[in-house]
Design a protein around this motif. Structure first.
Motif, mmCIF file in Angstrom:
data_model
loop_
_atom_site.group_PDB
_atom_site.id
_atom_site.type_symbol
_atom_site.label_atom_id
_atom_site.label_comp_id
_atom_site.label_asym_id
_atom_site.label_seq_id
_atom_site.Cartn_x
_atom_site.Cartn_y
_atom_site.Cartn_z
ATOM 1 N N ALA A 70 0.777 -1.224 -0.080
ATOM 2 C CA ALA A 70 0.045 -0.053 -0.028
ATOM 3 C C ALA A 70 0.673 1.348 0.071
ATOM 4 O O ALA A 70 0.542 2.200 -0.878
ATOM 5 C CB ALA A 70 -0.897 0.002 1.214
ATOM 6 N N GLY A 92 0.749 4.112 -2.969
ATOM 7 C CA GLY A 92 0.531 5.581 -2.647
ATOM 8 C C GLY A 92 1.514 6.322 -2.710
ATOM 9 O O GLY A 92 1.403 7.583 -3.235
ATOM 10 N N SER A 93 2.928 5.991 -2.706
ATOM 11 C CA SER A 93 4.082 6.827 -2.851
ATOM 12 C C SER A 93 4.025 7.073 -4.636
ATOM 13 O O SER A 93 4.177 8.326 -4.871
ATOM 14 C CB SER A 93 5.413 6.334 -2.531
#
Length: 56
Positions: free
Chosen positions: A23, A27-28
């Motif tokens: 995750a 997200g990054s």
């Protein structure tokens, strides 16, 4: 404190933590693509989740 953490993490399946490590990567990458590079440091959460998943 360590025993409490070990007891808690032992109750959860290891693959949950290994999936949770993915995750922050997603997200990054999303923040980087959205030109929010200063906020893209969430990938630092990958190591703790991976360690808990491998050792748990």
């Amino acid at each position: 404190m360590t025993r409490g953490t070990e007891n808690y993490t032992a109750q959860e399946p290891s693959d949950w933590f290994l999936r949770a490590a993915g995750a922050p990567i997603v997200g990054s990458l999303a923040l980087y693509v959205l030109s929010r590079k200063e906020d893209a440091h969430v990938d630092q959460l990958v190591a703790p989740f991976t360690l808990i998943g491998v050792l748990g």
